[in-house]
Motif scaffolding. Structure first.
Motif: not given
Lengths: 234, 87
Positions: A69-80
């Protein structure tokens, strides 16, 4: 209802682990933008693929759905591992075993007031001049997270080395390192959105490679290089 | 010949990057960066083409001698084929 990375969402079938870890993200009132719902079939499929027990499978699957859902809203996760210091977030990424959490731990030791925002998968969302990093209920096996969003000051990819050094990466080299540390198995349409977000990330946030020993000198070197970065328009 | 389904080509930070999406990500774990000519050929190969069609398009787009273009196309196609990216 819960709120993380600025997103209000409902949760169904996410399991006990989720409920415990999401407690500090609970909100009352408001309309959820989406619901993270894990069906019995999805939990069973996740169990088969991961070998985890039923509850942890639901937790894992719920995270996958949230970040989708985050990707759809222009965001992303970063393994960090994301460290907060003086109101800004410093992200340490790299392959498993590179020493992300170890390096984050050194910052906590060296710099009074530093704490871990998210030890595994901070959510990155766009803001006016760059990106915000947020704690989420999905933050690794040790569940270290805070319900906060802070501007990302820099991202460093950690590599073990006999000597400490830090170097800024070109946006292209940064993208090549970031893509493997985010979500992989998504549809073509989602992947296009994700790559556009990566494009914005590498052109607004400085990215470094930090070759280092697991010692406090490495933390001080990284801090002095990353904190001094300023974007000036003349 | 044609590029397999399930790859996304996108400009990211002055580079052309290709990543697998969906189920393809299970078979191809990685990412490809393409130079300008390679990106041009990749886009053409998203539909079924033969080497003559690629050559014609390349000569129309780039100021390049036919022999050099043909050799470049052969190299690129060979690489794609070796990586199992063509159907």
């Amino acid at each position: 209802m819960y709120k993380a990375a600025g997103l209000v969402f409902g949760a169904e079938g996410c399991g006990e682990t989720f409920l415990a870890r999401a407690e500090k993200y609970r909100v009352t009132g408001g309309v959820p933008e989406f619901t993270v719902a894990v069906t019995d079939e999805e939990a069973a499929a996740c169990m088969r693929a991961s070998g985890l027990n039923g509850d942890l499978s639901r937790y894992l699957a719920s995270g996958t759905k949230f970040y989708f859902e985050l990707i759809k809203r222009g965001g992303m996760l970063l393994h960090s591992s994301a460290v907060a210091l003086n109101g800004e977030a410093y992200l340490f990424s790299g392959d498993p075993g590179a020493g992300k959490s170890t390096h984050a731990g050194l910052w906590l030791k060296c710099f009074p007031g530093a704490y871990v925002l998210n030890d595994d998968k901070p959510a990155l969302t766009r803001c006016e001049n760059g990106f915000l990093a947020s704690g989420t209920p999905w933050s690794g096996k040790n569940d270290i997270s805070r319900n906060e969003s802070l501007p990302v000051k820099g991202i460093a990819f950690i590599e073990k080395a006999p000597e400490n050094s830090i170097e800024r990466l070109s946006p292209k080299d940064a993208a090549v390192r970031i893509i493997p540390q985010t979500v992989r198995r998504i549809s073509s349409a989602r992947m296009e959105e994700l790559l556009d977000t990566v494009d914005r990330l590498v052109t607004t946030v400085p990215v470094y490679v930090l070759k280092c020993r697991p010692d406090e000198d490495a933390a001080r070197l990284a801090h002095s290089a990353m904190k001094s970065y300023q974007e000036k328009t003349i | 010949m044609k590029i397999k389904e399930g790859f996304v080509l996108r400009r990211v930070a002055d580079a052309t990057i290709v990543v697998p999406a969906g189920k393809t990500a299970l078979d191809f774990n990685g990412m490809i960066t393409l130079n300008d000519t390679a990106a041009f050929l990749w886009k053409l190969l998203e539909e079924d083409r033969n080497e003559d069609e690629l050559l014609k398009a390349m000569l129309g787009e780039y100021d390049v001698e036919e022999d050099i273009a043909r050799a470049g196309i052969e190299r690129f196609v060979k690489k794609l084929s070796a990586e199992g990216l063509l159907v």
